[in-house]
Structures are given as C-alpha cells and as structure tokens.
Write a protein that holds these residues in place. Structure first.
Motif, PDB file in Angstrom:
ATOM      1  N   SER A  51      13.986 -17.114  20.755  1.00 12.34           N
ATOM      2  CA  SER A  51      12.604 -16.922  21.223  1.00 12.34           C
ATOM      3  C   SER A  51      11.947 -18.227  21.672  1.00 12.34           C
ATOM      4  O   SER A  51      10.722 -18.252  21.861  1.00 12.34           O
ATOM      5  N   ARG A  52      12.717 -19.266  21.822  1.00 12.92           N
ATOM      6  CA  ARG A  52      12.137 -20.581  22.112  1.00 12.92           C
ATOM      7  C   ARG A  52      11.360 -20.597  23.415  1.00 12.92           C
ATOM      8  O   ARG A  52      10.253 -21.150  23.486  1.00 12.92           O
ATOM      9  N   ARG A  53      11.901 -20.013  24.457  1.00 16.00           N
ATOM     10  CA  ARG A  53      11.221 -20.076  25.761  1.00 16.00           C
ATOM     11  C   ARG A  53       9.872 -19.359  25.758  1.00 16.00           C
ATOM     12  O   ARG A  53       8.868 -19.942  26.179  1.00 16.00           O
ATOM     13  N   PRO A  54       9.816 -18.114  25.325  1.00 14.96           N
ATOM     14  CA  PRO A  54       8.483 -17.473  25.314  1.00 14.96           C
ATOM     15  C   PRO A  54       7.517 -18.156  24.360  1.00 14.96           C
ATOM     16  O   PRO A  54       6.310 -18.217  24.644  1.00 14.96           O
ATOM     17  N   LEU A  55       7.990 -18.672  23.228  1.00 13.67           N
ATOM     18  CA  LEU A  55       7.101 -19.364  22.308  1.00 13.67           C
ATOM     19  C   LEU A  55       6.615 -20.685  22.903  1.00 13.67           C
ATOM     20  O   LEU A  55       5.457 -21.075  22.704  1.00 13.67           O
ATOM     21  N   SER A  56       7.490 -21.373  23.643  1.00 13.56           N
ATOM     22  CA  SER A  56       7.099 -22.646  24.257  1.00 13.56           C
ATOM     23  C   SER A  56       6.077 -22.452  25.355  1.00 13.56           C
ATOM     24  O   SER A  56       5.327 -23.390  25.678  1.00 13.56           O
ATOM     25  N   ALA A  57       6.058 -21.255  25.955  1.00 13.27           N
ATOM     26  CA  ALA A  57       5.095 -20.993  27.029  1.00 13.27           C
ATOM     27  C   ALA A  57       3.678 -20.849  26.498  1.00 13.27           C
ATOM     28  O   ALA A  57       2.716 -20.956  27.259  1.00 13.27           O
ATOM     29  N   LEU A  58       3.532 -20.620  25.201  1.00 13.62           N
ATOM     30  CA  LEU A  58       2.196 -20.458  24.607  1.00 13.62           C
ATOM     31  C   LEU A  58       1.589 -21.822  24.319  1.00 13.62           C
ATOM     32  O   LEU A  58       2.293 -22.830  24.262  1.00 13.62           O
ATOM     33  N   PRO A  59       0.265 -21.891  24.131  1.00  9.79           N
ATOM     34  CA  PRO A  59      -0.338 -23.147  23.656  1.00  9.79           C
ATOM     35  C   PRO A  59       0.288 -23.581  22.343  1.00  9.79           C
ATOM     36  O   PRO A  59       0.806 -22.756  21.583  1.00  9.79           O
ATOM     37  N   VAL A  60       0.221 -24.859  22.045  1.00  6.87           N
ATOM     38  CA  VAL A  60       0.954 -25.411  20.905  1.00  6.87           C
ATOM     39  C   VAL A  60       0.596 -24.706  19.603  1.00  6.87           C
ATOM     40  O   VAL A  60       1.468 -24.247  18.851  1.00  6.87           O
ATOM     41  N   ARG A  61      -0.699 -24.604  19.309  1.00  6.36           N
ATOM     42  CA  ARG A  61      -1.115 -23.995  18.038  1.00  6.36           C
ATOM     43  C   ARG A  61      -0.760 -22.517  17.986  1.00  6.36           C
ATOM     44  O   ARG A  61      -0.261 -22.020  16.965  1.00  6.36           O
ATOM     45  N   LEU A  62      -1.005 -21.824  19.094  1.00  5.26           N
ATOM     46  CA  LEU A  62      -0.694 -20.389  19.121  1.00  5.26           C
ATOM     47  C   LEU A  62       0.815 -20.174  19.014  1.00  5.26           C
ATOM     48  O   LEU A  62       1.280 -19.260  18.315  1.00  5.26           O
TER      49      LEU A  62
END
Length: 325
Positions: A51-62
C-alpha cells in the motif's frame, strides 16, 4: 521490514523479562510468542509495502494515520483468526480472552508501527539533511579553485600565446575542463576515470606554471575500476593541497606521487608529496578540504569508506580506501 521484525522481537523479549508474578517463560513459550509476533509483523509489513504508493500520495500526517489504522485492522483480523483456530482445537483456555487477545495484539502492532514510521521519518529527514550538506560541501569545495589560480593560469596562457600557441591552446582546454567540472561539483556523480582525467588536466596547468619545480609520478596498478561512481572533485582538491601547501612552499619544489590500486573488494588511492611540517592553524593547512572529501565519501560509500591523512618525515600523504562491493 527489518525494523518492524526487530521491534516485534524486542517487544516479546521485554514482555518475557517483565516480572509480572506469572510462571517464568520457558523456551517453548518464548518460541511460540516470537513466531506469532514475527508473523504478525511480517503480515503488516507486507501490506504496508503493497500500500506504499497510495499511502504516499496522501499528506504526510494523513498517510501516517492511515498506515497506523491499516496496521491495527490487519493485526486485529490476524489475532482473531489465530484465536479462533486455537479455540477450534480446544486450546482457547490457555489463551487470554478473545477481546483481550485481539485488542492487545492490535494495540502492540499499532505502537510498533507508530515507532517504525517515526524512525523512518527521522532517518529520511536525516539522510536528506546529510545529502544537502554533502552537496553544499561540494559546492563550497569547488569554490576552492581560487581566483588567484585562475588569474595565474590566464597570465601564464597569455605569456605562451606568442612563443608557443599550441601549448597555450592545450592549457586553455585543460582550464576549461577543470572549471566545467567545478561548476557541476554538486550535481550527480563522477567516475574514477573522470577524476583521474580532471587531475591530469589540473597538474598539466600547474606544471606549465611551476616548470621543473613540479614533478608528477603516476603509479597505476591495472586492472582498475575506471567506471566506479564517486563524488565529484575528490582527487583534484588533494592535488591542489599538495601543490599549494607542499610543492609551492619548497624552493626546490618536489614530486607528487599518485598511486591507484585495486583489490578484490577495495579501491586504494594515495597522494604523497614533500612538505614542510604542518602549521598550527590546521593539519597541513588543508583540513577543511579533507574533512569535506571524507564526509562526501562516507555519504556515498557508507562507513566502510576511509580517508587518512598525515605528515611524516618530510612528506604528507592522504590515503583513501573505497569498497567495491
């Protein structure tokens, strides 16, 4: 992933060592707890990697909150499955209650994931800072190609134009190569072959200026890893120090010896020149350049890169060892 597994095993060891009044942990209990913790950490790590790519697309805290929440949900589901499996074979009595087991597993995984993400965040920030520092040091280092060197070189070229235009033309090309490398000092990597080529151009200019006072001896033990990637401006500043703080201060001049050799797993580079004893203002008057080169080599090659410099018996030598694997 290794950090998650290490933290999971550390939690098991801490729980085993905490005196809680229960029976001491035996080898079987420790192995089963370690296996469960490592399996749980591995499952969470794999899911986070996927899930790294979709998580990296979010703002850092989110993105961090989403990652922790995802890990907690996965841990809860895995713990529920494990507890259910043991309940189906009649061993549920030896385990904590369902909700305590599931909640405890989820809470521990949440804590481990939070610590791991914080660790990665700090490490990434530190690496970015080190990289920026290395680029800044490279930019500062190339500025050490001093203005008086440029002026002296241009005056020398001007004096050669009438009596030996071919030599003057070659000196202009050498000077152009040198400053082209200096302008790109903080951008990308060089190679061993490019570093040696640049050093030859620099020494050619200094030999025209100093004449017979400067002699150069290259000792190259082939085969050499000519394509080895390395930071820019590693060899030339050492030679500049050898000329400025060594040869030019001696009335009779001297010889600079440059040695290159390679073993199965290391590149060995050595610069040696006659020199007066080091001054009180620093090692050989060139400490800043050497520290900068050493920092950039460690950043590029890791802690196995080594650089040692010292004065002994009228000679100053710098030796560099770089890993090849």
């Amino acid at each position: 992933m290794a950090a998650m597994l290490g933290l999971a095993q550390l939690v098991v060891v801490v729980v085993a060592l905490v005196p809680d009044g229960s029976a001491p942990w035996g080898a079987a209990r420790l192995l089963s707890a370690s296996g469960y913790a490592l399996w749980l950490a591995l499952a969470v790590s794999v899911l986070l990697c996927v899930s790294r790519r979709p998580l990296s697309a979010l703002p850092v805290r989110l993105g961090a909150l989403a990652a922790v929440a995802l890990a907690a949900v996965v841990a809860a589901l895995a713990a529920a499955i494990v507890h259910g499996l043991f309940a189906s074979v009649g061993e549920a009595e030896a385990w904590p209650g369902f909700w305590r087991f599931v909640g405890g597993s989820s809470g521990v995984v949440t804590l481990i994931t939070t610590l791991a993400l914080r660790y990665f965040y700090v490490i990434d920030g530190w690496q970015a800072q080190v990289g920026a520092s290395a680029r800044a040091e490279a930019d500062a280092l190339q500025a050490r190609i001093r203005p008086h060197f440029l002026f002296n070189s241009m005056n020398m070229i001007a004096s050669l134009l009438r009596r030996d235009p071919e030599v003057a033309e070659r000196a202009v090309l050498d000077l152009s190569d040198l400053f082209r490398a200096a302008l790109g000092a903080g951008e990308g990597n060089s190679s061993l072959q490019e570093e040696v080529h640049l050093a030859e151009r620099y020494l050619a200019i200094e030999q025209l200026r100093l004449g017979e006072r400067l002699q150069v001896l290259w000792e190259r033990s082939e085969p050499l890893p000519w394509t080895l990637a390395m930071p820019r401006l590693v060899l030339q500043p050492l030679l500049e120090n050898a000329v400025l703080h060594g040869i030019s201060r001696l009335p009779q001049g001297g010889r600079i010896e440059i040695g290159l050799a390679a073993t199965a797993d290391r590149l060995l580079l050595r610069v040696r020149n006659p020199s007066l004893p080091p001054q009180a203002d620093g090692p050989h008057g060139a400490g800043h350049a050497q520290r900068s080169i050493g920092h950039r080599l460690v950043y590029a090659f890791g802690p196995r890169a080594r650089m040692t410099c010292g004065w002994n018996g009228g000679y100053y030598a710098c030796e560099i060892e770089l890993p090849l694997d």
